[in-house]
Design an enzyme around this catalytic site. Structure first.
Site, PDB file in Angstrom:
ATOM      1  N   GLY A 251      45.216 -43.928  31.199  1.00  0.00           N
ATOM      2  CA  GLY A 251      46.297 -43.613  32.119  1.00  0.00           C
ATOM      3  C   GLY A 251      46.215 -42.270  32.809  1.00  0.00           C
ATOM      4  N   ASP A 252      45.567 -41.276  32.200  1.00  0.00           N
ATOM      5  CA  ASP A 252      45.494 -39.943  32.817  1.00  0.00           C
ATOM      6  C   ASP A 252      44.178 -39.290  32.432  1.00  0.00           C
ATOM      7  OD1 ASP A 252      46.137 -37.691  34.237  1.00  0.00           O
ATOM      8  OD2 ASP A 252      47.512 -36.878  32.757  1.00  0.00           O
ATOM      9  N   PHE A 253      43.071 -39.951  32.732  1.00  0.00           N
ATOM     10  CA  PHE A 253      41.754 -39.425  32.386  1.00  0.00           C
ATOM     11  C   PHE A 253      41.420 -38.272  33.329  1.00  0.00           C
ATOM     12  CE2 PHE A 253      37.176 -39.160  32.390  1.00  0.00           C
ATOM     13  CZ  PHE A 253      36.858 -39.327  31.048  1.00  0.00           C
ATOM     14  N   ARG A 254      41.082 -37.121  32.745  1.00  0.00           N
ATOM     15  CA  ARG A 254      40.735 -35.924  33.510  1.00  0.00           C
ATOM     16  C   ARG A 254      39.993 -34.973  32.589  1.00  0.00           C
ATOM     17  NH1 ARG A 254      45.470 -32.424  32.420  1.00  0.00           N
ATOM     18  NH2 ARG A 254      47.104 -33.710  31.475  1.00  0.00           N
ATOM     19  N   ARG A 287      54.952 -38.184  34.874  1.00  0.00           N
ATOM     20  CA  ARG A 287      54.271 -37.245  35.767  1.00  0.00           C
ATOM     21  C   ARG A 287      53.003 -37.924  36.272  1.00  0.00           C
ATOM     22  NH1 ARG A 287      50.086 -35.210  32.850  1.00  0.00           N
ATOM     23  NH2 ARG A 287      50.215 -35.381  30.587  1.00  0.00           N
TER      24      ARG A 287
END
Length: 673
Positions: A251-254, A287
């Site tokens: 969902g929020d790979f960084r 977010r």
């Protein structure tokens, strides 16, 4: 007790990095080292030096004269918190193994916080208003007192069941490229707020910190960097493949979610789960993710395909130390990637001054970024940055590429297969005398969620898959609509219905009309040669679908005297939103044969964004010549009523627009007037 703790997600890096320069010693960083970086530079240097020696032994093309720097190079230990190894030392209160819960009351954050430590230890007072946190996470802050880390939890408006599900999922996923879960704590704040603390193993740093190290850009370590990048790609793909195979979306790979661990003279990269979800496709996080895929930008949904989009952009940042897309511009991917699609739109964008602006293109952006990226990765990156999610490869498909088959020459055999996930542990938590048992379970799932698979136009269908939507004013007693299929009610927009003129922004002129008991917001694009481009089209879709709770409908195409007019509209509550874009493209090309008029049902939006403008014009010409007006039940459409006047640019404009309301918001109307 020594060491520090990481709560819930990697420790956050300072907002600004040291300035970059190109001195005689090569490209490196100057300035003060970030004080709160959870980074052990000496440990990093040890891995670099050992790995480089191993690379040199295997890469014979490196001249012997270039190897002397190995003995002359002296690592500098950066100030700040230095972690050695991958061990985690924390307060005894939080040492919950293998998996237990501890209920603990905490004080509100604006007051002094007292951390009650188990086994008779004294209470440590932390003043959250004056003491500076050494690390901040999503749900917890860490403070240092007498060389010991203490945790201050932030109350969350979450149910005990949600907390338990999150910890259960983390506890049951085990893979060599996932950050290992050590224990969990569920707490209740004195005012009723729910919090959760997740304890994980601690590596040297995260990827964003790793690529900011001087070693990463030093010319001496170029060969180490090349190998490390390849291993970074494989390790993260392996972790994502394991998650996706078990029905989990990151969902929020960084970069901040990739943790670097030292293993002898090598590095291992592990994915921190963060706020992963067990759903195949889930509502977007509260977010926005750092790298937003197109389907997330316009529908508010996150799936495995969005993970692959984010993976490609994160790896590009590791290669180049810069982002591929500009932040804050949702049309960026379409301007850059539009020409990569089959039969891409060959029309030109028009700027405010009327001058044509060509789409930038993928190769042009690479040249503009002035980066020399490994060609093997660029090929994979291009596959992952497909605009439509169904065209992106899976992590499993990328892992079999030859690029990752030769890593064993340096790093040895690949990681052992992860253990099979067992049954759910018998864990429960009691909150306010109400028992909750988690029903969460890891389950296999298809490579792509059926709600996004085989869709020509993912935006409309993905939103429709979320749930049935019925515009309320269409079916209200005494309202405009009729529930019988095929009945439509016309609304005419004219200068007389205009309530207010909002203005022009991004070449979109916005007006608000009142007609038929509904507020109608009309967006119009007017200009000399107002040719539509993919960027313009998707910008209007963004305007029309900026909020997930709004249902988008892409409605009607009609042919004016010399213009093709496209309308995009959406309905929410009692408000109808419509967008108009003009095309001054002459209809000269003959249409291909083969349409069955009796069963014709054409999705012109799908044709436009997948087959290109030229093919779409063929279809429109055929519809016009055959006088076909195919409108299924429930259709919502816009047609020009009086396309007679000309504007100052010399193109046909319309003084009035007729809006036809039907029964099915998702059905297109095609045809001509």
């Amino acid at each position: 007790m020594s060491g520090k703790v990481e709560i819930n997600e990697p420790l956050i890096v300072a907002t600004s990095a040291p300035l970059r320069c190109n001195c005689t010693g090569g490209s490196h960083f100057h300035g003060k080292t970030i004080a709160n970086r959870a980074l052990g530079s000496s440990q990093l240097m040890k891995c670099y030096s050992g790995l480089l020696k191993r690379c040199v032994r295997r890469e014979k093309y490196i001249p012997v004269s270039d190897r002397g720097f190995l003995d002359a190079y002296t690592p500098q230990t950066a100030p700040g918190i230095v972690f050695t190894g991958s061990s985690l030392v924390t307060d005894s209160t939080l040492m919950m193994a293998p998996f237990n819960f501890h209920r603990q009351h905490v004080l509100p954050l604006e007051e002094n916080f007292g951390l009650e430590r188990a086994r008779g230890d004294v209470t440590v007072d932390i003043r959250t208003d004056t003491d500076e946190a050494v690390a901040r996470g999503l749900r917890s802050d860490m403070y240092e007192r007498d060389a010991v880390g203490h945790i201050v939890s932030k109350p969350q408006k979450r149910t005990t069941g949600e907390m338990l599900d999150e910890l259960m999922m983390t506890a049951r996923l085990s893979h060599g490229n996932l950050v290992r879960f050590l224990g969990g704590v569920a707490c209740e704040e004195t005012r009723g707020g729910k919090i959760t603390v997740k304890m994980v193993e601690l590596g040297l740093c995260n990827l964003d910190e790793f690529i900011a190290e001087p070693h990463w850009i030093a010319p001496k370590f170029a060969i180490v960097r090349q190998y490390t990048l390849c291993k970074l790609e494989r390790d993260t793909l392996s972790g994502l493949e394991y998650l996706h195979m078990h029905g989990v979306v990151h969902g929020d790979f960084r970069g901040a979610k990739v943790i670097v661990f030292p293993t002898a003279d090598d590095f291992t990269f592990k994915v921190n789960l963060g706020e992963s979800t067990s759903l195949g496709i889930a509502p977007a996080l509260s977010r926005a993710p750092y790298h937003r895929a197109p389907e997330t930008e316009f529908t508010g949904l996150i799936g495995r395909e969005a993970d692959m989009w984010a993976w490609a952009l994160t790896m590009y940042r590791a290669h180049t130390c810069k982002d591929f897309f500009k932040k804050g511009d949702p049309s960026e991917p379409y301007r850059v990637l539009g020409p990569m699609d089959n039969d891409a739109l060959d029309s030109r964008r028009t700027g405010r001054d009327g001058d044509p602006v060509n789409p930038e293109g993928f190769g042009t952006r690479l040249e503009k970024n002035a980066t020399a990226v490994d060609g093997g990765f660029i090929g994979l990156m291009g596959k992952c940055l497909a605009l439509y999610p169904q065209f992106r490869p899976t992590a499993r498909e990328l892992l079999v590429y030859p690029r990752y088959a030769t890593l064993h020459r340096i790093s040895g055999p690949g990681p052992a297969p992860p253990p099979v996930i067992g049954a759910a542990p018998a864990v429960r938590v009691v909150s306010n005398a109400v028992e909750f048992r988690s029903r969460w379970g890891v389950r296999p799932s298809p490579a792509m969620d059926p709600r996004l698979e085989a869709r020509t136009s993912w935006g409309k269908n993905a939103v429709r898959a979320v749930g049935d939507f019925t515009p309320s004013f269409l079916y209200r007693e005494g309202g405009l609509g009729d529930t019988r299929p095929g009945n439509k009610r016309a609304i005419t927009l004219s200068r007389g219905t205009l309530r207010s003129y909002v203005g022009t922004e991004n070449r979109l002129t916005t007006e608000i009309h009142r007609s038929g008991g509904a507020d109608i917001v009309l967006h119009k694009v007017v200009g000399r040669r107002p040719d539509i481009s993919r960027a313009n089209l998707e910008y209007v879709m963004k305007v029309s679908n900026g909020f997930p709770e709004w249902y988008i409908t892409i409605d009607h195409y009609t042919v004016g005297v010399t213009n093709v007019h496209l309308y995009v509209g959406y309905i929410t509550d009692d408000i109808v939103y419509a967008s108009a874009i003009g095309l001054s493209c002459p209809l000269r090309v003959d249409i291909l044969k083969g349409f069955e008029k009796s069963t014709l049902r054409v999705d012109l939006m799908g044709i436009l964004v997948t087959r290109g403008l030229a093919y779409t014009l063929r279809v429109i010409r055929h519809l016009k010549s055959a006088s076909i007006y195919e409108a299924g039940p429930h259709a919502v459409g816009l047609v020009f009523v009086n396309p007679s006047s000309r504007n100052r640019f010399g193109t046909v404009s319309c003084d009035s627009v007729k809006l036809e309301l039907g029964d099915e918001p998702s059905q297109l109307i095609t045809g001509s007037r």
